[in-house]
Motif scaffolding. Structure first.
Motif, mmCIF file in Angstrom:
data_model
loop_
_atom_site.group_PDB
_atom_site.id
_atom_site.type_symbol
_atom_site.label_atom_id
_atom_site.label_comp_id
_atom_site.label_asym_id
_atom_site.label_seq_id
_atom_site.Cartn_x
_atom_site.Cartn_y
_atom_site.Cartn_z
ATOM 1 N N LEU A 150 -19.674 35.261 35.185
ATOM 2 C CA LEU A 150 -19.001 36.528 35.454
ATOM 3 C C LEU A 150 -18.948 37.399 34.195
ATOM 4 C CD1 LEU A 150 -15.935 35.127 37.454
ATOM 5 C CD2 LEU A 150 -18.063 36.058 38.395
ATOM 6 N N GLY A 151 -18.983 38.707 34.394
ATOM 7 C CA GLY A 151 -18.689 39.643 33.320
ATOM 8 C C GLY A 151 -19.853 40.158 32.511
ATOM 9 N N ASP A 152 -21.039 39.586 32.655
ATOM 10 C CA ASP A 152 -22.161 39.989 31.800
ATOM 11 C C ASP A 152 -22.557 41.445 32.022
ATOM 12 O OD1 ASP A 152 -22.507 37.558 30.454
ATOM 13 O OD2 ASP A 152 -23.674 36.725 32.097
ATOM 14 N N ALA A 153 -22.715 41.845 33.276
ATOM 15 C CA ALA A 153 -23.134 43.220 33.560
ATOM 16 C C ALA A 153 -22.080 44.216 33.089
ATOM 17 C CB ALA A 153 -23.407 43.395 35.049
ATOM 18 N N ALA A 154 -20.808 43.905 33.347
ATOM 19 C CA ALA A 154 -19.735 44.807 32.924
ATOM 20 C C ALA A 154 -19.672 44.924 31.411
ATOM 21 C CB ALA A 154 -18.395 44.317 33.471
ATOM 22 N N ALA A 155 -19.989 43.858 30.707
ATOM 23 C CA ALA A 155 -19.967 43.891 29.241
ATOM 24 C C ALA A 155 -21.097 44.750 28.678
ATOM 25 C CB ALA A 155 -20.055 42.474 28.685
ATOM 26 N N TRP A 156 -22.106 45.033 29.490
ATOM 27 C CA TRP A 156 -23.183 45.915 29.035
ATOM 28 C C TRP A 156 -22.786 47.391 29.123
ATOM 29 C CZ3 TRP A 156 -27.116 46.356 26.084
ATOM 30 C CH2 TRP A 156 -27.993 47.426 26.215
ATOM 31 N N LEU A 157 -21.815 47.732 29.966
ATOM 32 C CA LEU A 157 -21.480 49.134 30.199
ATOM 33 C C LEU A 157 -21.109 49.906 28.935
ATOM 34 C CD1 LEU A 157 -19.546 49.082 33.594
ATOM 35 C CD2 LEU A 157 -21.905 49.758 33.143
ATOM 36 N N ARG A 211 -29.992 42.413 31.020
ATOM 37 C CA ARG A 211 -30.736 41.862 32.157
ATOM 38 C C ARG A 211 -29.821 41.650 33.352
ATOM 39 N NH1 ARG A 211 -32.656 37.917 29.724
ATOM 40 N NH2 ARG A 211 -31.223 36.297 30.448
ATOM 41 N N HIS A 212 -28.605 41.188 33.137
ATOM 42 C CA HIS A 212 -27.683 40.991 34.254
ATOM 43 C C HIS A 212 -27.314 42.312 34.915
ATOM 44 C CE1 HIS A 212 -27.082 36.786 32.957
ATOM 45 N NE2 HIS A 212 -26.588 36.613 34.167
ATOM 46 N N TYR A 213 -27.273 43.404 34.145
ATOM 47 C CA TYR A 213 -26.971 44.703 34.731
ATOM 48 C C TYR A 213 -28.152 45.227 35.548
ATOM 49 C CZ TYR A 213 -25.927 49.639 35.271
ATOM 50 O OH TYR A 213 -25.723 50.881 35.816
ATOM 51 N N TYR A 214 -29.343 45.203 34.962
ATOM 52 C CA TYR A 214 -30.495 45.827 35.609
ATOM 53 C C TYR A 214 -31.211 44.911 36.598
ATOM 54 C CZ TYR A 214 -30.422 49.999 32.678
ATOM 55 O OH TYR A 214 -30.064 51.174 32.082
ATOM 56 N N GLN A 215 -31.127 43.609 36.406
ATOM 57 C CA GLN A 215 -31.872 42.684 37.256
ATOM 58 C C GLN A 215 -30.965 41.582 37.807
ATOM 59 O OE1 GLN A 215 -34.973 41.796 34.283
ATOM 60 N NE2 GLN A 215 -36.416 42.944 35.551
ATOM 61 N N PRO A 216 -29.921 41.973 38.538
ATOM 62 C CA PRO A 216 -29.055 40.945 39.128
ATOM 63 C C PRO A 216 -29.838 40.107 40.128
ATOM 64 C CG PRO A 216 -28.616 43.083 40.117
ATOM 65 C CD PRO A 216 -29.557 43.331 38.965
ATOM 66 N N GLU A 217 -29.390 38.889 40.306
ATOM 67 C CA GLU A 217 -30.081 37.965 41.215
ATOM 68 C C GLU A 217 -29.253 37.771 42.481
ATOM 69 O OE1 GLU A 217 -31.651 33.320 41.386
ATOM 70 O OE2 GLU A 217 -30.921 34.164 39.504
ATOM 71 N N PRO A 218 -29.635 38.398 43.587
ATOM 72 C CA PRO A 218 -28.887 38.156 44.826
ATOM 73 C C PRO A 218 -28.973 36.684 45.211
ATOM 74 C CG PRO A 218 -30.722 39.704 45.192
ATOM 75 C CD PRO A 218 -30.790 39.259 43.775
ATOM 76 N N GLY A 277 -14.396 43.334 35.809
ATOM 77 C CA GLY A 277 -15.678 44.021 35.670
ATOM 78 C C GLY A 277 -16.520 43.872 36.926
ATOM 79 N N GLY A 278 -17.281 44.894 37.253
ATOM 80 C CA GLY A 278 -18.116 44.857 38.446
ATOM 81 C C GLY A 278 -19.558 44.514 38.147
ATOM 82 N N ASP A 279 -20.386 44.610 39.185
ATOM 83 C CA ASP A 279 -21.841 44.448 39.087
ATOM 84 C C ASP A 279 -22.298 43.027 38.790
ATOM 85 O OD1 ASP A 279 -22.683 47.082 39.701
ATOM 86 O OD2 ASP A 279 -22.167 47.742 37.693
ATOM 87 N N ASP A 280 -21.479 42.025 39.104
ATOM 88 C CA ASP A 280 -21.933 40.634 38.929
ATOM 89 C C ASP A 280 -22.939 40.242 40.010
ATOM 90 O OD1 ASP A 280 -20.442 39.717 36.636
ATOM 91 O OD2 ASP A 280 -18.647 39.771 37.875
ATOM 92 N N TYR A 281 -22.649 40.590 41.253
ATOM 93 C CA TYR A 281 -23.451 40.224 42.421
ATOM 94 C C TYR A 281 -23.628 38.710 42.541
ATOM 95 C CZ TYR A 281 -23.868 45.163 42.569
ATOM 96 O OH TYR A 281 -23.545 46.493 42.616
ATOM 97 N N GLU A 282 -22.590 38.002 42.101
ATOM 98 C CA GLU A 282 -22.479 36.580 42.393
ATOM 99 C C GLU A 282 -21.725 36.438 43.717
ATOM 100 O OE1 GLU A 282 -23.973 34.302 40.829
ATOM 101 O OE2 GLU A 282 -24.502 35.240 38.914
ATOM 102 N N ILE A 283 -21.643 35.214 44.221
ATOM 103 C CA ILE A 283 -20.921 34.945 45.457
ATOM 104 C C ILE A 283 -19.595 34.255 45.133
ATOM 105 C CG2 ILE A 283 -20.938 33.710 47.661
ATOM 106 C CD1 ILE A 283 -22.935 35.954 47.617
ATOM 107 N N CYS A 284 -18.513 34.802 45.649
ATOM 108 C CA CYS A 284 -17.216 34.133 45.640
ATOM 109 C C CYS A 284 -17.008 33.557 47.030
ATOM 110 C CB CYS A 284 -16.114 35.125 45.267
ATOM 111 S SG CYS A 284 -14.438 34.442 45.359
#
Length: 325
Positions: A163-170, A191-198, A266-273
């Motif tokens: 969690l948090g990698d994409a948000a930390a790029w902002l 990479r986590h921001y631009y290329q998230p893995e669904p 932070g948003g943009d994780d696109y992980e599953i909870c």
């Protein structure tokens, strides 16, 4: 000047994009409508996202990254319910028909489309401020999917990945950093921001195991877990010490409280909870861990709201980005 139909034929009516998955349409891109068949024993799952330049992505980013990210974040909605991606449509509003930009954008779409097996079957193009609208269609087995409504007291709460990698790029994005950085840790955030893995495969594994409740994390863990709690009419206890952080996030945000705040909101994780009864923990770990990290982070209870396992209320649950607030 390239016409609308010439643009579609040149950049989007290509085999690698128009027939990227196993569910090829009977009539695909280039006609007035697409025609697809839903197999016996399956139901159709549909979701749509609109992404606006400099709101949902930086307009100056490489078009390949814009295309990849746009489709990835929309396919994540299919992953959230355990659907198998099948088809998508594209509504593309462009300030101009720039051949270089269109080629890169189509390449980014194709990379993700082939990775998850989803075919472009139609859409529309028009002139205006850069805006991307994607509608995705997936297949689920009849009456067998994941939902926000099925969490029960006693269930464990889990998340995939970190969690948090994409948000930390902002903050770096806000400083005008668009290109891939050379620093190893910053590149991970980029990479986590631009290329998230669904998490398509992981979610389908959860369905096969008998899990029933999940959501993808787009607006931040607290906000999206909050949707589960509201829909299921339950509460949650979170073990903040168990929140999964990447090594890159630990290096960039060494202060624990700051790091946890980013991981929670932070948003943009696109992980599953997702939630599941405790007796399923062993099967979840053994099934998902070989290809997708998974971490237990708390438990569902009957008390409304979210608290830590020590009983301290967590009150700053964000409602996610509000477009008209």
């Amino acid at each position: 000047m390239l016409s609308e139909f010439g643009l579609i034929a040149r950049y989007f009516q290509q085999p690698g994009l128009a027939s990227a998955g196993p569910w090829s349409p009977q009539l695909g891109i280039g006609d007035d409508c697409a025609v697809m068949s839903v197999p016996d024993g399956r139901q159709l799952a549909v979701s749509m996202d609109t992404l606006v330049a400099d709101v949902h992505f930086p307009a100056e980013a490489a078009p390949e990254l814009i295309g990849y990210r746009a489709l990835a974040v929309t396919v994540s909605d299919l992953a959230a319910i355990g659907a198998e991606p099948a088809w998508f449509t594209l509504g593309l509003t462009l300030p101009e028909a720039n051949p270089e930009w269109l080629f890169g954008f189509a390449q980014g779409l194709q990379q993700l489309a082939q990775k998850v097996g989803i075919s472009l079957v139609g859409g529309d193009t028009t002139r205006g401020p850069l805006t991307i609208t994607l509608q995705v269609h997936g297949l689920v087995k009849t009456d067998n999917w994941l939902s926000r409504q099925c969490a029960k007291p006693g269930d464990d709460i889990w998340v995939t990945g970190t969690l948090g990698d994409a948000a930390a790029w902002l903050p770096y994005l806000q400083q005008g950093l668009v290109e891939s950085p050379t620093d190893e840790y910053l590149k991970t955030l980029w990479r986590h921001y631009y290329q998230p893995e669904p998490r398509v495969a992981a979610a389908q594994q959860l369905v096969a195991l008998g899990c029933q409740c999940a959501i993808d994390i787009s607006d931040g863990l607290l906000a999206d877990l909050g949707h589960i709690l509201t829909m299921s009419q339950v509460g949650a206890l979170l073990d903040l010490s168990s929140l999964p952080a990447s090594n890159a996030l630990r290096q960039v945000l060494p202060e624990l409280e700051t790091r946890q705040q980013v991981m929670l909101t932070g948003g943009d994780d696109y992980e599953i909870c997702f939630t599941a009864p405790p007796h399923m923990a062993k099967d979840i770990i053994e099934t998902l861990s070989p290809s997708c990290p998974v971490t237990r982070i708390g438990q569902i209870n009957q008390v409304p709201g979210v608290a830590t396992t020590s009983g301290q209320p967590i009150t700053d649950i964000k409602g996610g980005y509000q477009h008209f607030s």
